[in-house]
Design an enzyme around this catalytic site. Structure first.
Site, PDB file in Angstrom:
ATOM      1  N   LYS A   1       0.818  -1.217   0.000  1.00 35.45           N
ATOM      2  CA  LYS A   1       0.000   0.000   0.000  1.00 35.45           C
ATOM      3  C   LYS A   1       0.844   1.256   0.000  1.00 35.45           C
ATOM      4  CE  LYS A   1      -4.442  -1.453   1.834  1.00 35.45           C
ATOM      5  NZ  LYS A   1      -5.497  -1.184   2.811  1.00 35.45           N
TER       6      LYS A   1
ATOM      7  N   LYS B   1     -10.894  -3.135  -4.434  1.00 37.92           N
ATOM      8  CA  LYS B   1     -11.732  -1.941  -4.436  1.00 37.92           C
ATOM      9  C   LYS B   1     -11.085  -0.801  -5.192  1.00 37.92           C
ATOM     10  CE  LYS B   1     -13.618  -2.668   0.218  1.00 37.92           C
ATOM     11  NZ  LYS B   1     -13.398  -2.362   1.638  1.00 37.92           N
TER      12      LYS B   1
ATOM     13  N   LYS C   1      -5.190  -9.407  -7.330  1.00 36.57           N
ATOM     14  CA  LYS C   1      -6.412  -9.565  -6.534  1.00 36.57           C
ATOM     15  C   LYS C   1      -7.541  -8.689  -7.061  1.00 36.57           C
ATOM     16  CE  LYS C   1      -5.977  -8.079  -2.443  1.00 36.57           C
ATOM     17  NZ  LYS C   1      -6.046  -7.644  -1.068  1.00 36.57           N
TER      18      LYS C   1
HETATM   19  P1  AMP Z   1     -11.014  -4.931   2.720  1.00 37.80           P
HETATM   20  O1  AMP Z   1     -11.827  -4.635   1.538  1.00 37.80           O
HETATM   21  O2  AMP Z   1      -9.549  -4.813   2.444  1.00 37.80           O
HETATM   22  O3  AMP Z   1     -11.445  -4.235   3.966  1.00 37.80           O
HETATM   23  O4  AMP Z   1     -11.234  -6.479   2.980  1.00 37.80           O
HETATM   24  C1  AMP Z   1     -12.367  -6.987   3.652  1.00 37.80           C
HETATM   25  C2  AMP Z   1     -12.304  -8.500   3.691  1.00 37.80           C
HETATM   26  O5  AMP Z   1     -12.413  -9.032   2.362  1.00 37.80           O
HETATM   27  C3  AMP Z   1     -10.981  -9.047   4.248  1.00 37.80           C
HETATM   28  O6  AMP Z   1     -11.267 -10.194   5.023  1.00 37.80           O
HETATM   29  C4  AMP Z   1     -10.204  -9.411   3.024  1.00 37.80           C
HETATM   30  O7  AMP Z   1      -9.291 -10.446   3.270  1.00 37.80           O
HETATM   31  C5  AMP Z   1     -11.307  -9.880   2.077  1.00 37.80           C
HETATM   32  N1  AMP Z   1     -10.926  -9.679   0.674  1.00 37.80           N
HETATM   33  C6  AMP Z   1     -10.617  -8.513   0.059  1.00 37.80           C
HETATM   34  N2  AMP Z   1     -10.327  -8.688  -1.246  1.00 37.80           N
HETATM   35  C7  AMP Z   1     -10.447 -10.029  -1.477  1.00 37.80           C
HETATM   36  C8  AMP Z   1     -10.268 -10.864  -2.635  1.00 37.80           C
HETATM   37  N3  AMP Z   1      -9.932 -10.359  -3.812  1.00 37.80           N
HETATM   38  N4  AMP Z   1     -10.466 -12.199  -2.483  1.00 37.80           N
HETATM   39  C9  AMP Z   1     -10.828 -12.719  -1.295  1.00 37.80           C
HETATM   40  N5  AMP Z   1     -11.006 -12.002  -0.171  1.00 37.80           N
HETATM   41  C10 AMP Z   1     -10.831 -10.670  -0.246  1.00 37.80           C
END
Ligand code: AMP
Ligand code: TRP
Length: 333
Positions: A114, A201, A198
């Protein structure tokens, strides 16, 4: 014995299919298992480790909450709140920040990703982000933390911090080292445009992800445009790992159908991609469209969402403030 579950999602907009399969779907399953006590947090303190527009942040907090509710998290069964409502998270984070070592944080790969090339310009908050995450988990004595694969290292850090706190203050078992709950299969959903990245967002291309707020037409269109290759599907495909985009689409299909990758390969062996993509679009629409419709409906009632968060915040505050008081005593305050 039931499990104590804690997990969080950042309100940074564009919640997507990866968040759903990697995290939120499991939140709902865990909530519905008898005996579990679940706390699901919209981690707005984590969100501000990178620059946020205050108005958009507020709307994203509500949208993430709406996504929790629309996916089936029930405020009668689980505690749902946003982190900034409970000051103990910040207080606990400070005390734990004095336990965590620089060397431990220097190893965190998410910070490196990041912060990018210019680490000097990253916020201090982004650097100590995993300490706040440890506080989130440890204040609730969570036994299990459902997260995507990318959070595994942060979970290990939480365990190290808990153990060092207990050891340094001779307080055996005071902080409980949590277990990660990571999906065995399909724990990383990849971009629809590049199977090596990955689904995220922050990807500038909206075609790279299926948002939980996408309409049916958007879903169908994005799957149509998803990258594949020219080779046919085969049930004894040994080279699937060399075809990351295909593997990812098959993974999404398998996960949403609750079946193994091999089953999906058997189903589509010898068939062409247009047939597979048609079926894939059907299952994604079936699972995601009702959530999307419900999110849009809930977002029109921000009053209801705010009440859910406030009530959840009060319940969370009772648990977390008790733990922080005990922590302060142990530290010598
Ligand atoms: P975040 O959007 O970074 O707050 O992630 C929220 C949750 O979604 C966390 O548990 C991440 O590990 C999971 N997550 C985010 N992106 C992915 C992805 N591409 N595949 C699987 N899990 C994800
Ligand atoms: N760091 C997590 C993510 O980016 C979000 C998070 C914050 C979290 N606090 C948590 C996840 C506590 C699990 C438990 O996905």
């Amino acid at each position: 014995m039931g499990k104590k579950i804690f997990s969080g999602v950042q309100p940074t907009g564009n919640l997507h299919l990866g968040n759903y399969i990697g995290a939120i779907k499991n939140f709902v399953d865990l909530q519905n298992q008898k005996g579990n006590e679940c706390v699901y947090c919209v981690v707005d303190l984590h969100a501000i480790t990178t620059k946020q527009d205050p108005k958009i942040l507020k709307s994203n907090i509500r949208e993430t909450t709406a996504a929790f509710l629309a996916s089936g998290i029930d405020p009668k069964k689980s505690i749902i709140f946003n982190q900034s409502l409970v000051p103990s998270h910040s207080e606990g984070s400070w005390m734990l920040g004095c336990i965590a070592r620089m060397g431990w944080l220097n190893r965190m790969t998410q910070f490196k990703e990041k912060a990018g090339k210019d680490k000097e310009k990253a916020s201090v908050g982004l650097y100590i982000y995993p300490v706040l995450m440890a506080a989130d988990i440890l204040l609730y004595d969570a036994t299990h933390v459902p997260v995507g694969e990318d959070q595994k290292q942060h979970l290990e850090l939480s365990r190290d911090i808990a153990q060092k706190f207990n050891l340094d203050f001779n307080a055996p078992d005071f902080l409980r080292a949590p277990e990660p709950l990571i999906q065995k299969n399909f724990s990383r959903i990849m971009s629809l445009k590049d199977g090596k990245n990955k689904m995220s967002k922050s990807d500038p291309s909206d075609l790279s992800r299926i948002n939980l707020t996408d309409s049916k037409d958007q879903i169908v269109n994005k799957i149509k445009k998803a990258k594949t290759d020219n080779d046919p599907l085969s049930d004894d495909d040994k080279n699937l790992s060399d075809r990351p985009e295909v593997e990812n689409l098959l993974g999404i299909y398998s996960s949403l159908n609750d079946q193994s990758l091999q089953n999906s390969l058997n189903e589509f062996s010898g068939k062409n991609f247009s047939e597979f993509k048609k079926k894939l679009a059907e299952i994604v629409v079936e699972k995601i469209s009702p959530i999307s419709i419900e999110i849009n409906k809930l977002q029109k009632d921000s009053n209801y969402i705010d009440i859910v968060l406030k009530e959840g915040g009060e319940r969370a505050n009772k648990i977390a403030s008790k733990k922080v008081s005990e922590m302060k005593k142990i530290v010598g305050f």
